[in-house]
Design a protein around this motif. Structure first.
Motif, PDB file in Angstrom:
ATOM      1  N   GLU A 175      27.037  -7.829  19.948  1.00 36.55           N
ATOM      2  CA  GLU A 175      27.752  -6.563  19.996  1.00 36.55           C
ATOM      3  C   GLU A 175      27.254  -5.615  18.917  1.00 36.55           C
ATOM      4  O   GLU A 175      27.191  -4.405  19.125  1.00 36.55           O
ATOM      5  N   ASP A 176      26.907  -6.160  17.728  1.00 41.01           N
ATOM      6  CA  ASP A 176      26.411  -5.309  16.650  1.00 41.01           C
ATOM      7  C   ASP A 176      25.074  -4.668  17.003  1.00 41.01           C
ATOM      8  O   ASP A 176      24.793  -3.531  16.605  1.00 41.01           O
ATOM      9  N   LEU A 177      24.239  -5.401  17.732  1.00 39.84           N
ATOM     10  CA  LEU A 177      22.908  -4.883  18.087  1.00 39.84           C
ATOM     11  C   LEU A 177      22.908  -4.180  19.436  1.00 39.84           C
ATOM     12  O   LEU A 177      21.829  -3.839  19.949  1.00 39.84           O
ATOM     13  N   TRP A 178      24.055  -3.929  20.021  1.00 39.48           N
ATOM     14  CA  TRP A 178      24.118  -3.393  21.380  1.00 39.48           C
ATOM     15  C   TRP A 178      23.497  -1.993  21.487  1.00 39.48           C
ATOM     16  O   TRP A 178      22.990  -1.608  22.537  1.00 39.48           O
ATOM     17  N   SER A 179      23.538  -1.217  20.437  1.00 43.65           N
ATOM     18  CA  SER A 179      22.978   0.146  20.495  1.00 43.65           C
ATOM     19  C   SER A 179      21.504   0.135  20.853  1.00 43.65           C
ATOM     20  O   SER A 179      21.004   1.084  21.484  1.00 43.65           O
ATOM     21  N   PHE A 180      20.783  -0.922  20.489  1.00 44.27           N
ATOM     22  CA  PHE A 180      19.348  -0.979  20.742  1.00 44.27           C
ATOM     23  C   PHE A 180      19.040  -1.529  22.133  1.00 44.27           C
ATOM     24  O   PHE A 180      17.879  -1.684  22.492  1.00 44.27           O
ATOM     25  N   ASN A 181      20.096  -1.822  22.899  1.00 42.83           N
ATOM     26  CA  ASN A 181      19.937  -2.127  24.323  1.00 42.83           C
ATOM     27  C   ASN A 181      20.288  -0.927  25.191  1.00 42.83           C
ATOM     28  O   ASN A 181      20.254  -1.029  26.414  1.00 42.83           O
ATOM     29  N   ASP A 182      20.642   0.180  24.552  1.00 44.42           N
ATOM     30  CA  ASP A 182      21.042   1.373  25.286  1.00 44.42           C
ATOM     31  C   ASP A 182      19.852   1.951  26.062  1.00 44.42           C
ATOM     32  O   ASP A 182      18.711   1.934  25.580  1.00 44.42           O
ATOM     33  N   GLU A 183      20.133   2.443  27.261  1.00 46.29           N
ATOM     34  CA  GLU A 183      19.068   2.989  28.116  1.00 46.29           C
ATOM     35  C   GLU A 183      18.390   4.184  27.469  1.00 46.29           C
ATOM     36  O   GLU A 183      17.174   4.359  27.575  1.00 46.29           O
ATOM     37  N   ALA A 184      19.160   5.043  26.786  1.00 44.08           N
ATOM     38  CA  ALA A 184      18.572   6.221  26.139  1.00 44.08           C
ATOM     39  C   ALA A 184      17.575   5.812  25.064  1.00 44.08           C
ATOM     40  O   ALA A 184      16.502   6.427  24.908  1.00 44.08           O
TER      41      ALA A 184
ATOM     42  N   PHE B  96       0.866  -1.185   0.000  1.00 40.29           N
ATOM     43  CA  PHE B  96       0.000   0.000   0.000  1.00 40.29           C
ATOM     44  C   PHE B  96       0.903   1.236   0.000  1.00 40.29           C
ATOM     45  O   PHE B  96       1.421   1.637   1.044  1.00 40.29           O
ATOM     46  N   PRO B  97       1.136   1.847  -1.139  1.00 38.27           N
ATOM     47  CA  PRO B  97       2.085   2.984  -1.199  1.00 38.27           C
ATOM     48  C   PRO B  97       1.602   4.165  -0.341  1.00 38.27           C
ATOM     49  O   PRO B  97       0.493   4.652  -0.508  1.00 38.27           O
ATOM     50  N   VAL B  98       2.443   4.560   0.596  1.00 41.13           N
ATOM     51  CA  VAL B  98       2.191   5.746   1.419  1.00 41.13           C
ATOM     52  C   VAL B  98       3.493   6.530   1.514  1.00 41.13           C
ATOM     53  O   VAL B  98       4.559   6.068   1.094  1.00 41.13           O
ATOM     54  N   GLN B  99       3.404   7.717   2.105  1.00 45.92           N
ATOM     55  CA  GLN B  99       4.589   8.555   2.265  1.00 45.92           C
ATOM     56  C   GLN B  99       5.487   7.989   3.367  1.00 45.92           C
ATOM     57  O   GLN B  99       5.022   7.650   4.446  1.00 45.92           O
ATOM     58  N   VAL B 100       6.782   7.884   3.080  1.00 47.51           N
ATOM     59  CA  VAL B 100       7.775   7.384   4.027  1.00 47.51           C
ATOM     60  C   VAL B 100       8.788   8.486   4.279  1.00 47.51           C
ATOM     61  O   VAL B 100       9.345   9.061   3.339  1.00 47.51           O
ATOM     62  N   VAL B 101       9.013   8.800   5.550  1.00 48.07           N
ATOM     63  CA  VAL B 101      10.006   9.803   5.952  1.00 48.07           C
ATOM     64  C   VAL B 101      11.139   9.065   6.647  1.00 48.07           C
ATOM     65  O   VAL B 101      10.922   8.383   7.645  1.00 48.07           O
ATOM     66  N   LEU B 102      12.371   9.192   6.122  1.00 44.60           N
ATOM     67  CA  LEU B 102      13.539   8.516   6.673  1.00 44.60           C
ATOM     68  C   LEU B 102      14.336   9.473   7.543  1.00 44.60           C
ATOM     69  O   LEU B 102      14.625  10.610   7.147  1.00 44.60           O
ATOM     70  N   TRP B 103      14.681   9.014   8.742  1.00 42.78           N
ATOM     71  CA  TRP B 103      15.604   9.744   9.622  1.00 42.78           C
ATOM     72  C   TRP B 103      16.894   8.923   9.664  1.00 42.78           C
ATOM     73  O   TRP B 103      16.983   7.903  10.349  1.00 42.78           O
ATOM     74  N   PRO B 104      17.919   9.334   8.923  1.00 49.37           N
ATOM     75  CA  PRO B 104      19.139   8.524   8.836  1.00 49.37           C
ATOM     76  C   PRO B 104      19.919   8.539  10.145  1.00 49.37           C
ATOM     77  O   PRO B 104      20.125   9.592  10.754  1.00 49.37           O
ATOM     78  N   VAL B 105      20.349   7.365  10.598  1.00 45.34           N
ATOM     79  CA  VAL B 105      21.135   7.228  11.828  1.00 45.34           C
ATOM     80  C   VAL B 105      22.163   6.122  11.624  1.00 45.34           C
ATOM     81  O   VAL B 105      22.069   5.317  10.695  1.00 45.34           O
ATOM     82  N   LYS B 106      23.144   6.113  12.510  1.00 40.79           N
ATOM     83  CA  LYS B 106      24.049   4.969  12.585  1.00 40.79           C
ATOM     84  C   LYS B 106      23.379   3.880  13.414  1.00 40.79           C
ATOM     85  O   LYS B 106      22.810   4.153  14.461  1.00 40.79           O
ATOM     86  N   VAL B 107      23.461   2.649  12.961  1.00 41.44           N
ATOM     87  CA  VAL B 107      22.814   1.553  13.678  1.00 41.44           C
ATOM     88  C   VAL B 107      23.839   0.644  14.334  1.00 41.44           C
ATOM     89  O   VAL B 107      23.483  -0.423  14.851  1.00 41.44           O
ATOM     90  N   GLN B 108      25.098   1.066  14.336  1.00 40.79           N
ATOM     91  CA  GLN B 108      26.134   0.259  14.944  1.00 40.79           C
ATOM     92  C   GLN B 108      27.331   1.156  15.238  1.00 40.79           C
ATOM     93  O   GLN B 108      27.592   2.118  14.508  1.00 40.79           O
ATOM     94  N   GLY B 109      27.983   0.891  16.346  1.00 41.09           N
ATOM     95  CA  GLY B 109      29.195   1.626  16.661  1.00 41.09           C
ATOM     96  C   GLY B 109      28.962   2.721  17.672  1.00 41.09           C
ATOM     97  O   GLY B 109      27.875   2.890  18.247  1.00 41.09           O
ATOM     98  N   GLU B 110      30.003   3.499  17.871  1.00 36.05           N
ATOM     99  CA  GLU B 110      30.005   4.534  18.901  1.00 36.05           C
ATOM    100  C   GLU B 110      28.992   5.640  18.567  1.00 36.05           C
ATOM    101  O   GLU B 110      28.955   6.157  17.450  1.00 36.05           O
TER     102      GLU B 110
END
Length: 530
Positions: free
Chosen positions: A223-232, A171-185
């Motif tokens: 370790e690669d997915l560790w950012s998504f365990n961050d408290e923030a 179902f085509p809808v508008q997609v807004v991307l917020w670019p981020v780093k998903v791994q690393g410091e």
């Protein structure tokens, strides 16, 4: 031998000052241990100091060493220190000459293996669960058909392409991307800021505010997915007012954001499938519903049409309804001509009788009589007016003579009346004050007398008044029967009661007086042989 230990003998040892010795020790230690890796458990960590530096200790079961992370290094760490966390610290050993202590200046910090990471995740999971962040009651329902979808992921990976392709197919809808780093410091902070940034967008802003958010990343190690365990990241997802879908890793990969998100998707492609329905399926379902609705409308119309026909057959025909009114109309129409003829004949006869009474001689005679009567009344009115005018002239003369003497006499009379009115007013005020005072004194005396004679003052001293069913006071016990309802009035209110067995004295008095039992009272119990 004695000479060897003589204090007066010269020594060949170099003499150092305290500062020189401390500096030499510092250079020696820093040269020998300029890059070391130490494994131990973090102890005494209370968060960064107000200066931004972090001070704590590393320990094992037999030793302990102080540690410090400077402010510039602390902000770049991939894994932040936590109390009780087993880590591998990389840095250099240095001394602090001011207190003869040594410490390790940490430049890099990492958990001591996957076991330490899992223990840290479990500790954070328990803490967040205790705060209620994983409570199912706080999870929000996803919109059925969002207009705008916000995606938080890397702009260069395959994840965003999979999501866009899947949304376009379904179902085509508008997609807004917020670019981020998903791994690393710093990747965890970027994801947290992206979630908060989407929530801060206004409804009518330049950038459309999303109806649902997708936080996505491909698979990887712990370790690669560790950012998504961050408290923030976890707290930002919990504070999001926009429904959030977590799509981190593969189906077997679990991170803390999966627990706090409103919906967890097994993969990024699965997140796109959860976010939007299939347009073709909706169109097919809509067409099916439209066909069902059309058929239902047609069947309903046929049913109503048959019902209307059945009701129409039960109604009388138009001729039957109009037969009686038409007959009445015909009868009225036939009698109308004859009635008009009779009415015209009666009016003509009445006119002829009136015309017979009229003649020129009669009219002239009546005009003469009326003219003479008007002349007589006109002469009489003139004489009456003349007499009235003379009478008013004489009265005006008398009034004129009287009014010349009125001003002086009237002024004196007004002054006397004013003085008398002032005296009477003063006397009335004084009399009113005296009378009010006298009445107030008498009223106060009567009130005191009433209070002194009132039985309620007696009740306040602990007495009570017994009243029977007719609300009459009872002054003797002999006037009451057993089982009789009474009301006991105390100083603060009334209670209802039922009399019991009377004492012997009152019963004797009652029997001597021969008091008859009240109507409806029960006979005394005669007892039983058994």
């Amino acid at each position: 031998m004695a000479s060897l230990f003589n204090d007066d003998s010269p020594s060949n040892l170099t003499e150092f000052s305290v500062s020189e010795l401390s500096g030499s020790i510092k250079r020696t230690i820093e040269t020998a241990f300029d890059h070391v890796r130490v494994r131990g458990e973090i102890s005494g960590y209370r968060g960064p100091h107000s200066s931004g530096h972090a001070y704590f200790s590393l320990k094992d079961d037999r030793a302990r060493i102080d540690a410090v992370i400077w402010k510039g290094t602390f902000s770049k760490l991939k894994y932040r220190p936590e109390e009780g966390m087993e880590v591998i610290a990389t840095g250099k050993i240095t001394t602090f000459p001011g207190s003869s202590k040594y410490q390790i200046v940490i430049e890099q910090l990492e958990p001591a293996g996957a076991g330490a990471l899992m223990a840290l995740i479990e500790e954070r999971k328990r803490r967040f669960a205790a705060e209620g962040l994983f409570d199912p009651a706080r999870k929000k329902k996803l919109p059925f058909l969002p207009k705008v979808i916000g995606v938080i992921t890397s702009p260069t990976g395959a994840v965003i392409r999979d999501i866009l392709h899947r949304i376009s197919d379904r179902f085509p809808v508008q997609v807004v991307l917020w670019p981020v780093k998903v791994q690393g410091e710093g990747s965890g902070d970027e994801v947290a800021r992206a979630i908060a940034g989407f929530n801060a967008l206004e409804e009518a802003g330049d950038i459309a505010r999303p109806d649902v958010l997708i936080v996505a990343r491909g698979g990887g190690s712990l370790e690669d997915l560790w950012s998504f365990n961050d408290e923030a990241v976890v707290r930002a997802a919990a504070a999001s007012t926009i429904p959030l879908i977590s799509a981190v890793g593969h189906e077997t990969d679990w991170t803390l954001i999966d627990y706090v998100a409103d919906v967890r998707a097994p993969t990024p492609t699965g997140a796109a499938e959860i976010a939007v329905p299939v347009r073709a399926e909706l169109e097919a379902e809509l067409a099916s519903l439209a066909a069902r609705l059309s058929g239902a409308v047609n069947r309903q119309m046929d049913h109503r049409r048959q019902s209307l026909k059945a009701l129409a057959r039960a109604l009388p025909s138009l001729d039957q309804l109009m037969a009686l009114p038409r007959r009445r109309f015909d009868e009225a129409a036939s009698g109308l001509g004859r009635g008009l003829e009779l009415n015209t004949m009666m009016k003509r006869r009445s006119f002829e009788r009136a015309a017979a009474k009229l003649s020129p001689e009669t009219l002239q005679r009546r005009l003469s009589e009326r003219r003479q009567r008007v002349s007589e009344r006109s002469a009489l009115a003139e004489r009456i007016i003349e007499r009235l005018v003379e009478r008013q002239k004489s009265r005006l003369g008398r009034f004129d003579a009287t009014l010349t003497a009125v001003p002086s006499r009237l002024k004196a009379q007004i002054e006397r009346s004013a003085d008398r009115l002032g005296n009477l007013t003063h006397r009335a005020d004084s009399a009113m004050k005296h009378e009010c005072a006298r009445r107030g004194t008498a009223l106060a005396a009567q009130e005191r007398m009433l209070l002194s004679l009132s039985y309620k003052n007696v009740l306040k001293r602990g007495y009570a008044v017994i009243r029977d069913e007719d609300n009459r006071p009872v002054s003797r016990a002999g006037a009451l029967n057993d089982g009789q309802s009474v009301a006991i009035e105390f100083a603060d209110g009334r209670i209802d009661a039922v009399t019991g067995n009377a004492d012997p004295a009152s019963a004797a008095v009652k029997s001597q007086k021969g008091a008859a039992p009240r109507k409806g009272a029960k006979a005394p119990d005669q007892g039983s042989l058994f």
